[in-house]
Enzyme design. Structure first.
Site, PDB file in Angstrom:
ATOM      1  N   ASP A  59       0.871  -1.183   0.000  1.00 40.33           N
ATOM      2  CA  ASP A  59       0.000   0.000   0.000  1.00 40.33           C
ATOM      3  C   ASP A  59       0.904   1.229   0.000  1.00 40.33           C
ATOM      4  O   ASP A  59       2.026   1.151  -0.504  1.00 40.33           O
ATOM      5  CB  ASP A  59      -0.965  -0.040   1.195  1.00 40.33           C
ATOM      6  CG  ASP A  59      -2.309   0.621   0.888  1.00 40.33           C
ATOM      7  OD1 ASP A  59      -2.307   1.806   0.507  1.00 40.33           O
ATOM      8  OD2 ASP A  59      -3.350  -0.038   1.020  1.00 40.33           O
ATOM      9  N   HIS A  89       2.133   1.857  -3.080  1.00 35.52           N
ATOM     10  CA  HIS A  89       1.326   2.895  -3.711  1.00 35.52           C
ATOM     11  C   HIS A  89       2.042   4.241  -3.745  1.00 35.52           C
ATOM     12  O   HIS A  89       1.407   5.277  -3.923  1.00 35.52           O
ATOM     13  CB  HIS A  89      -0.018   3.018  -3.002  1.00 35.52           C
ATOM     14  CG  HIS A  89      -0.905   1.825  -3.202  1.00 35.52           C
ATOM     15  ND1 HIS A  89      -2.156   1.709  -2.620  1.00 35.52           N
ATOM     16  CD2 HIS A  89      -0.730   0.686  -3.922  1.00 35.52           C
ATOM     17  CE1 HIS A  89      -2.691   0.550  -2.965  1.00 35.52           C
ATOM     18  NE2 HIS A  89      -1.842  -0.082  -3.760  1.00 35.52           N
TER      19      HIS A  89
END
Length: 783
Positions: free
Chosen positions: A258, A285
């Site tokens: 993430d 991310h």
């Protein structure tokens, strides 16, 4: 065993780049304090596996006891003893002034027993509507001047099965994503009011959730930290400062599933004075801000950052429900490679409404080099709240293979310094003179492998497999908040798009084969795709659809397609046609789909109709257990479609027509079949016809269907009585109709009443089989 001293790392002089940092502190390289006690490990983990007997031998109490009694300014040191290199623990809490040191070749390992982390009985290790039912492994709440250091590892064992269960922490996260619920899993390190906290040289592995969450803290340093977790581990953020100030993250290596770093803020205050310097990000991310920014984010410097293989490069995301002012940010000397979305600035991360407006301004990108193609997003909130962005020597390679989404943005570009100029609607790109021409930032040597973790033991676990499903969620918890965005990036040969409950106001175009669009929630009313286009405003009826399916092998399930034009506009004889669905693809299946409109709700059509009068190529569509609502010609077209066990609902109008089938020629392979359907209506609705022929050879058959009293006794009607004569050549048939709307003696004389043998040819598996023997009933059962 107690020891008086521990080696101390030297304090370095302030680095030149730190002199320019936004953190107001004088940040130098940390040192490890002297030990108040050294504990030796009692557990060996051969190949990362802890025996079942040792799983019961927790070190929690002895570690916590030493932390509680350690003098401020000292360290509790954990050290391996030969092959015994593991400390097994449940939740522990740091105290003010105390540092926890995990020595080289030593691992502090999280227990797999979810009961140890319960905030309330049974709250951890489950998937629920609320989530957040677990204590963190290490909490620092109100403790100042503490830290976690050392060249060993802290392993959350996200991929290890919970004790007594056949599921891992990461499996719970995946289940929550599929079902649009919340997983309750422990985070690794959580700080709150933990001023002047330091992470130094430690390796963090395999957290079940976030690795480091920093909340309402003044003074946080992460120096030389390594985070290694699979990119398939959901919600495994690296370091997330929230509503904190004076933050430095430097010389770190982050590989996760993430946000590598995710800066957030809430009502408790802004995140400000942040320095993110000399870091390497791998999978994850990327360098993110948001999605919560309601407290504001300001004065952040990102300098000397390399992003290699992350889903995103630089990203700022929020929405109207949790937005705020994000300003005075500088991203400098950044190299980005193999990022799907190199630059993302969006205040429309979800469709949530609210008054916390996300506004981004005074953001500078300087000496940024993007080495591969990707998807670029430059969005302001609206014309009054534009994105304010300055680009200085920003170069993007392979722009011809990149995509652009840009609107409501004011972008300043220095002339001849960089080649990136966003393309889109309602954006203003201002060229300003530069003192010298620009050149691309040299990224040679910047993309280095993740460092060796030889001194940071890892426990055994299962890496979650790659999930090619495209997850869409209106609340931003999926991979996309827009269904169309997911469709745009779907592989050209198809994909599964899983849509979480919510309202998605957009227009969908499915022009790739083998797309499966479904919601995990079986209540189709919870997941709604809606728009308000009309024939009058969009160039004709067939340009008004909310959902357009032109490719083959489409499958939709547990979802609503709606056109709500008539909720804000009167239904007029011309221009009010407003489709919820247009489908011309072959072998399309709609199961448990709600299709809502008034006039012309569903167009089930064929394609490739030749202009020289040759028959159209049939496109087959199968609707099962669907709910279709409308009033005038609301199921129409020249497709070959079966509606199986559907509810066909008529809304108010002076005259209603369920079908307007459009078979053009006697030998055209086209027609509609309604099998075991129920025809219903709003209270007071009468004078509804089963159909009228839009074209001369219209073909419609009702089998075993229950017809309400709204159905006119004649059943069928001419397109324009006394003007057209298509009903004479149309084929309108019924078999075993029931209910008050079944009036065989009063039916139009052109109606055909089928025998059982004649009716069998209209069963779905027969009528839709075609030359490829397609059986949609069997296919649907396998989905």
């Amino acid at each position: 065993m107690r020891m008086a001293k521990f080696p101390v790392f030297p304090v370095l002089l302030l680095l030149p780049s730190l002199l320019l940092a936004q953190d107001t502190r004088r940040v130098t390289e940390p040192h490890i304090p002297a030990a108040c006690v050294t504990l030796e490990a009692n557990i060996a983990a051969s190949h990362g596996v802890i025996s079942l007997a040792d799983e019961q031998r927790l070190d929690t109490e002895r570690i916590q006891n030493e932390i509680d009694h350690c003098a401020p300014g000292k360290a509790v040191v954990l050290r391996a003893r030969g092959k015994r290199d593991v400390f097994l623990t449940g939740p522990i809490a740091l105290r003010s002034g105390v540092t926890l040191v995990v020595s080289a070749n030593t691992a502090l390992v999280a227990s797999r027993d979810p009961r140890l982390y319960d905030l309330s009985p049974g709250s951890c290790g489950v998937v629920s509507d609320r989530g957040h039912g677990c204590k963190p492994l290490i909490s620092v709440d109100g403790a100042v001047d503490s830290g976690i250091m050392g060249e060993g590892s802290i392993d959350g064992r996200g991929g290890a099965k919970l004790l007594g269960q056949n599921i891992t922490w990461w499996d719970l996260a995946h289940e929550a994503k599929i079902t649009d619920r919340q997983q309750s899993v422990p985070w690794l390190v959580v700080l709150r009011h933990a001023d002047r906290f330091t992470l130094y040289k430690i390796t963090l592995r395999n957290s079940p959730g976030f690795h480091v969450a920093v909340n309402e803290t003044d003074g946080f340093t992460a120096w030389g930290v390594k985070i290694m977790t699979p990119n398939t581990a959901r919600n495994s953020d690296g370091i997330d400062p929230g509503s904190s100030r004076n933050v430095t993250i430097t010389h770190c290596y982050i590989h996760t599933g993430d946000d590598d770093v995710g800066v957030k803020s809430g009502k408790s205050g802004p995140s400000s004075n942040i320095s993110i310097l000399h870091n390497h990000f791998y999978t994850g991310h990327g360098m993110s801000i948001g999605s919560g920014t309601s407290g504001g984010v300001d004065h952040m410097l990102v300098d000397d950052l390399t992003i290699d293989g992350a889903d995103n490069g630089i990203r700022i995301k929020s929405d109207r429900s949790r937005g705020g002012l994000v300003h005075d940010l500088v991203y400098r000397d950044v190299c980005i490679r193999d990022a799907k979305n190199p630059l993302v600035f969006t205040p429309l991360y979800t469709t949530f409404s609210g008054n916390d407006l996300p506004v981004y301004r005074d953001i500078t990108l300087e000496n940024v080099h993007i080495l591969s193609a990707g998807n670029y997003t430059f969005l302001g909130l609206d014309a009054e709240h534009k994105l304010g962005l300055n680009l200085d020597n920003v170069f993007a390679d392979d722009q011809e293979h990149s995509t652009w989404l840009a609107k409501d943005a004011d972008i300043t570009v220095e002339t001849q310094r960089g080649n990136l100029e966003p393309k889109g609607d309602d954006i203003d790109v201002k060229q300003v003179p530069s003192s010298s021409p620009g050149t691309p930032l040299n990224c040679d040597g910047r993309f280095v492998p993740f460092p060796s973790l030889a001194t940071a033991p890892e426990m055994a676990g299962t890496v979650p497999p790659v999930d090619n499903t495209l997850y869409v969620a209106a609340d931003g918890t999926g991979d996309f908040y827009s269904i169309q965005r997911a469709l745009d990036v779907a592989p050209k040969d198809g994909a599964l798009v899983l849509v979480a409950p919510g309202t998605y106001r957009e227009v969908l175009t499915i022009d790739k084969p083998n797309i499966r669009l479904r919601s995990a929630n079986s209540d189709a009313s919870k997941t709604v795709v809606v728009n308000d286009r009309s024939a009058g405003a969009n160039g004709g009826t067939l340009h008004s659809a909310t959902v357009n399916v032109t490719a083959d092998n489409f499958f939709a399930e547990n979802i609503t397609f709606q056109n709500d034009f008539n909720t804000t506009h009167p239904q007029l004889p011309a221009g009010s046609q407003a489709l919820a669905l247009l489908v011309t693809g072959d072998r399309a299946i709609f199961h448990n789909v709600r299709l809502l409109g008034n006039q012309d709700t569903v167009y089930a059509g064929s394609r490739n109709c030749a202009p020289d009068g040759q028959p159209c190529i049939a496109a087959r569509q199968y609707f099962s257990d669907c709910y279709i609502a409308g009033n005038v010609d609301f199921i129409f077209g020249d497709g070959k479609a079966v509606f199986d066990h559907c509810e066909i609902h008529s809304t108010p109008h002076s005259e209603g027509f369920i079908t307007a089938q459009a078979k053009h020629y006697p030998d055209e392979d086209s027609g509609f079949v309604f099998n075991q359907c129920k025809l219903t209506a709003d209270p007071g609705v009468i004078n509804v016809y089963l159909g009228r022929p839009w074209r001369p050879y219209a073909t419609v058959v009702f089998l075993n269907s229950e017809m309400g009293s709204q159905i006119a006794p004649a059943g069928w009607r001419e397109w324009h009585p006394n003007q057209t004569h298509s009903i004479e050549t149309a084929f309108y048939a019924e078999f075993n109709s029931t209910g008050p709307g079944s009036q065989p003696a009063q039916r139009d004389p052109h109606t055909h009443f089928l025998s059982p043998d004649q009716a069998r040819q209209y069963e779905p598996s027969v009528f839709l089989s075609g030359s490829d023997n397609w059986d949609p009933v069997h296919f649907q059962a396998q989905q």
